[in-house]
Write a protein that holds these residues in place. Sequence first.
Motif: not given
Length: 749
Positions: A328-338, A347-351, A362-369
């Motif tokens: 689910d999105a939660y799993c993908y978000n964990a990798v994106i955050q990592g 690489r996070a943006q590609s995922l 997902t968008h919030t994690i990337l905006i934060c970074e």
Amino acid sequence: MLKKAFGTPRFFGFRRNHNNSLTTSSVSSDQRGIRFCIWVALKFENLSYEPYCLVNRILFHRNWYSIYWEALELLKKNGVLVTSDSVRALVRSYSHMGYTEKAIESFSRMREFGIEPDAHMYNTILRDVLNEKLLELALALYTTMLKSNVEPNFYTYNMLIDGFCKRGEVKGAQEMLDEMKRVGIVPCVLSTTSILYGCCQANNVDEAHKLFNDMKETSYPPDMISCNVVLNGFCKMGRLEEALSFVWMIKNDGFSLNRNSYSSLINAFFKARRYREAHAWYTKMFKQGIVPDVVLYAIMIRGLSKEGRVGEAAKMLEEMTQIGLTPDAYCYNAVIQGLCDVGLLNRAQSLRLEISEHNVCTHTILICEMCKRGMVAEAQELFNQMEKLGCEPSVVTFNTLINGLCKANNLEKAKNLFCKLEVGRRHSLHLSLSQGSGQVSDSARLLKKAKEMCEAGQILRAYKLITDLAGEVKPDIITYNILLNALCMDREVNAAYNFFEFLQKKGYPSPDNVTYGTIIKGLFMVDREDEAFKVFQRMQKTGSEPTLSVYRTLMTCLCRKSKVSRAFTLYFEHLKSLPSRDNDSISALEKYLFGEKLEQVIRGLLELDFKARDFKLAPYTILLIGFCQAGKVSEALIILSVLDEFNIKINATSCVHLIRGLCKEQRLHDAVKIFLYSLEKGFMLKPMICNHLLTCLLYSRDYKECVVDLIGRMESFGYRLNSEEFATTLALLQHHQKGKKRKITIRKD
């Protein structure tokens, strides 16, 4: 059997013609639909689960919802008694298909037919309302139920108890449990397990543990769900040793850990950075024959990502697919955050593009970074893209970008974004609830308004009002705190204070400890100490108990003004407010302080800390630095000495203040000892303080010779002494060494 159950009933007002179909002079709609709806209305209370599910599917797929009311109207005209169960069939069908608003609309129309809802009907609606987390509406319906002389039953109370607990409102849940007992309904394990959950939600796991033990002596002892609730409570609080003790205890009671138990433990060990133990529990779970689900995979993926093993986390996504689980999105978000944590933003943006649906998290994690990297323009662009994609930013997204703009000194843009969030709110709450002079929280006013609407039969209107408010994105206290802090940092303290006053008058969201701490710090920054203490006193009067963070802010500000004694007094005040502390012992130590027995005071405070299992380094650090700032370095060294006795290391900032204070008093031998202490504890101090110490040593009469040895130790530790930051000091050292050679040459001559 099922076919027989659906045989067409015979009743007054209908006849069969030669086509074997029902006819009536008053019906013009689909005859089969009408006939089926009438049958459901009359037979619903006798249906078992399987036919009930079939009824829901038929009503939905045939779209016979619209003619159900025609069927009821027909029954009423023909003098057939239409009961609460007749309407409940439609309401439950709507609920089953997820049409809560339609279910509530149907419930509201019952009065048109002169039908009074019974307890079963109220429970049906309450379940829908509580599933949407609309506790205020549920309580309003409960009040209407009581006023209509409908007695709540076992299920009514349990649902409301659960609703309170999911909001962390244990007091309300306990009151409902007491009411349940008062009317003679015996609670079950579900009732008390909900209370356990509520206690844990409110971070009161000790109370939950006590209640859990009390349950063993009742007629409703704890089950495995109860065990997992308390275990997860300990794990969420990071109290892992107690969690392990609890595991040992429930095993002795005959319980076996299940997947939820392992999930709680593994997640907690990952959060505590005890990675080896997390993996050990994961392995142990497999040996027990328990297979992970999507939730546990998400925990493992997030844990591996936090550990820096992002490649292995990504492989787990593939592993899930291979065994038939869909990440689910939660799993993908964990990798994106990592990936963001290890600096792989691209690489996070590609995922992100691999996720099938646009996910706000997902968008919030990337905006934060992006904001962390100072890429605020890119963060704003991604934020704007979200809205175009129909992915509505959450308040966390807004807060992340507002904070990023503030840190990038774009305060005006931050204010504009806040206005967008604030103005974008619907004003139904304000318009509906602004009447009346009582200063009550919005939640209380909303409950009052919902009760009035429900009693007037306007249940659908109440539902729409509350869902509108629940569904909109609105500023929370974090939003206000971010802006308040930015204004203070920009020294716009008057604006910050006005903003704070506005928040207090508004009443929602309620100012928290961060709000008070921020405005107190801002007022100290512009030398408005008296006003800062007035804010602190106002906080205490409003019943908002100041936490250590607020006391720390006050203590730090007082120490900067060399008012260490007053800072000490405040710390004693904080300790006396803690239920785990002995006030008599604290008062005795307070007298020692004024008797100039600092060593005994610090030692006594530490003993009390460890006895209460509540040691915090911050207050001691503040006081140590405060003594340095007040020019009382000897007192600061006493604090260091006692902390060292207890094997407690101070931080790098404390070392810097001690070195600076000792150099100022020409106590260079002690300054060198503190510097060596910093090396021993693994602190890399900034070049400025290192240069200051080395320069003082080189200019001194007695300590010039130890500079070379000290520099050698610094190089071994990892200091880059060949950098420009140390150039002046090294030039001074070379000048000293040349002078020393010159003196030796003159002596030889």
